[in-house]
Design a protein around this motif. Structure first.
Motif: not given
Length: 506
Positions: A51-59, A80-91, A100-101
C-alpha cells in the motif's frame, strides 16, 4: 506555507483529529470509524502486497491497514511535517516520508519499492488532505507518477535480464579486473547523446575540443569518431547482446591509429572480451549480484542509481566526477522528420543490409518512426511515451543541478535544463590533460576464480533471497518444480556449468 494554521483537537471518541485553515482533516466524531468506512468502500484484493498512502494526516488509514493486512507493506507520504510524531499508526520511520525529509519522494520510493511491488501496488489518497494542501499534494502526486512510470518501464528489463545480469557480472569481474579509476576533475564535461541535433554540434565540439572532457553514449560513438572526435569516456549500461554492437565500429577497425576507448559500465552490463583498445571503468547500481563483488575491489566503486536511460546514468556519474558544469549535446528526446539518431549510426548498416531493388530502406524506416513515436509535438518532431518518461525524470530532478547542467541546441521536449547555444563551449578555458588512473592492485586469475566460486555457490544456495529483483525475474514460485524448463533449474544448471568450468563444485 508559513502562515498555514494547523491544529489538533479531540474527537468525541477521545482520539485526536486535526484541522488545517478551517478544513477538517478527520471526523470530529470517530476518525477510526471514518477510515474503516473509507477502506470498506474500496475494492481491495484479499491479500494485497503493498500500500502507498498519500496524505493520511494522523495516520488512521495506515493503522487500519496494518490491522487488516499484517503481512502487507505499508508506505506513507505526508503532505505536511506537522503530523510527524503525531500519527496513531506504528509504522517504522523508514516507511514514512515528510516534506522536510532530506530525501526526495523519488529516492524514498526507489529505496522502499521493489519491482514486484508494482504488480499489486494499491495507492490510497486521503481526499481532505488534497483540499488542505493542494500544492504539496500535486507535487507529491506528480513525483509518485513519474517514479511509477520509470519503474514500470524498468520492470520488464529486470525480468528479461535478471539471469543475464548474473552472468555478465561474473564475466566482467573475471576478465575486467583490475578496472581503471575515474578521477575527479574541475573541468567541464560534455556528454554527447545520439539525437539528430548532435550532427549540427559536431563542428563546435571539434573547434573547442581542448576546453572540455568528452563523454559519449554508445549510440553517438560512430558519428563522433567519423568526425575525428574520440571520447575520454563512453558510458554503457545495457545488459543485452545488442549493446556491444554500437561499439563495433570503433573496436573492429584495427588499422586506424586511435587512442584506447575508456568504457564505464556496471558489472551487470553486456560483456565485452578484454582487449588492449578497452580501458574498463566500473561503477555499481546496487543490485544484489554486484554487492557480492564490491568488497573484492581495491577501491570503492562509485554508486550510480539505476535509471531508465543511459543519459540519466551518465549525468549522475558526471555529477559524481566533476565540480564543473555538465553540458548535454544531442539530448533531443524526440525524432526530427525521418531522423531518429545522429548519422552515421550502426543501425543504418543493419537496415541497408535488408534493402533490395524492390524493397527500399525509407518506407520501413518511416513506418517505424510513426509506430514508435506516436505523439506529434511540432510539424517535424515526434516523441514517444518512453522518451516523455525520461524527460520527466530530468525535469523532476532539475532543482538538483540548477546553474550547473545545460543543454545545447534546444529541443521542443522540455528537460528543465537551461538551454545554451553551441558557442557556449567556447566560454570554457583550455584544460590540462585528462586521463584515467591505472590501478596497481591486482588479483590473480586463481584468486578471482575463488571469489567467483564463492559467490556462485552462495547464489545457488539462496537464489530466491540473494536479490529480490533478480529472484523474482525467474518467477521461481510460479513454475512447477518438476518441469525441466523451470527457470530456477535453468539458472542453477548455468551456475553449475560455470562452477565446473572454474574448477569448483556444488
Amino acid at each position: 506555507m508559513p502562515d498555514r494554521r494547523e491544529e489538533l483537537l479531540p474527537a468525541k471518541t477521545g482520539v485526536p483529529t486535526a484541522r488545517c485553515d478551517g478544513i477538517l482533516l478527520h471526523s470530529l466524531y470517530d476518525p477510526m470509524r471514518e477510515a474503516e468506512q473509507y477502506l470498506g468502500s474500496l475494492s481491495l484484493p484479499s491479500q494485497p502486497h503493498t500500500f502507498l498512502v498519500l496524505g493520511s494526516c494522523l495516520g488512521y488509514l495506515e493503522h487500519r491497514l496494518s490491522s487488516l493486512y499484517p503481512d502487507a507493506k505499508v508506505l506513507s507520504l505526508q503532505f505536511s511535517s506537522f503530523f510527524k510524531g503525531k500519527e496513531v499508526h506504528s509504522l517504522p520511520s523508514s516507511h514514512c516520508w515528510y516534506p522536510d525529509s532530506d530525501r526526495s519522494v523519488e529516492d524514498f520510493l526507489y529505496e522502499r519499492l521493489e519491482g514486484a511491488d508494482l504488480q499489486e501496488l494499491q495507492i490510497l489518497s486521503w481526499k481532505p488532505a488534497f483540499h488542505a494542501y493542494p500544492r504539496t499534494a500535486q507535487s507529491v502526486s506528480e513525483q509518485v507518477l513519474q517514479v511509477l512510470r520509470e519503474m514500470g518501464r524498468s520492470l520488464p528489463t529486470t525480468y528479461v535480464f535478471g539471469r543475464r545480469w548474473i552472468l555478465n557480472a561474473i564475466k566482467n569481474f573475471l576478465f575486467h579486473f583490475p578496472p581503471y579509476r575515474l578521477p575527479t576533475t574541475p573541468h567541464p564535461i560534455c556528454i554527447a547523446a545520439s539525437g539528430p541535433s548532435l550532427s549540427r554540434n559536431l563542428p563546435y565540439l571539434r573547434q573547442f575540443r581542448d576546453r572540455y572532457v568528452l563523454w559519449a553514449l554508445p549510440s553517438s560513438l560512430f558519428a563522433l569518431i567519423e568526425f575525428g572526435l574520440y571520447p575520454d569516456l563512453l558510458i554503457m549500461t545495457d545488459g543485452g547482446n545488442y549493446a556491444p554492437f554500437l561499439l563495433y565500429p570503433y573496436l573492429r577497425d584495427r588499422n586506424r591509429k586511435k587512442p584506447p576507448l575508456p568504457l564505464a559500465f556496471p558489472l551487470t552490463a553486456a560483456f565485452l572480451p578484454p582487449r588492449a583498445s578497452l580501458q574498463p571503468v566500473l561503477f555499481h547500481q546496487g543490485t544484489g549480484i554486484e554487492r557480492q563483488f564490491l568488497s573484492s575491489f581495491p577501491f570503492p566503486l562509485p554508486y550510480v542509481p539505476p535509471n531508465g536511460t543511459v543519459a540519466g546514468t551518465a549525468l549522475e556519474l558526471a555529477l559524481h566526477t566533476t565540480t564543473g558544469p555538465v553540458v548535454f549535446l544531442g539530448l533531443d528526446l524526440c525524432v526530427e522528420n525521418s531522423e531518429e539518431h545522429v548519422r552515421p549510426h550502426p543501425f543504418e548498416e543493419l537496415l541497408a543490409g535488408k534493402t533490395s531493388r524492390l524493397h527500399g530502406a525509407e518506407t520501413p524506416w518511416l513506418k517505424r518512426i510513426w509506430d514508435q513515436y506516436p505523439e506529434r509535438i511540432t510539424p517535424k518532431h515526434r516523441t514517444s511515451p518512453a522518451l516523455q518518461t525520461y524527460a520527466g525524470w530530468f525535469r523532476m530532478h532539475a532543482h538538483r543541478w540548477e546553474n550547473r547542467v545545460f543543454r545545447v541546441s534546444p529541443s521542443p521536449v522540455d528537460t528543465g535544463m537551461e538551454e545554451k547555444p553551441p558557442s557556449f563551449l567556447g566560454t570554457f578555458p583550455p584544460i590540462a590533460s585528462y586521463s584515467l588512473q591505472s590501478e596497481r592492485h591486482h588479483l590473480s586469475w586463481e584468486e578471482r576464480k575463488r571469489i567467483v566460486i564463492k559467490v556462485i555457490t552462495k547464489i545457488q544456495a539462496s537464489l530466491p533471497t540473494v536479490d529480490p529483483h533478480i529472484a523474482r525475474a525467474f518467477d521461481i514460485s510460479k513454475v512447477d518444480d518438476g518441469n525441466p524448463l523451470h527457470p530456477r533449474i535453468r539458472v542453477e544448471t548455468t551456475l553449475a556449468r560455470i562452477l565446473k568450468d572454474l574448477g569448483g563444485d556444488l
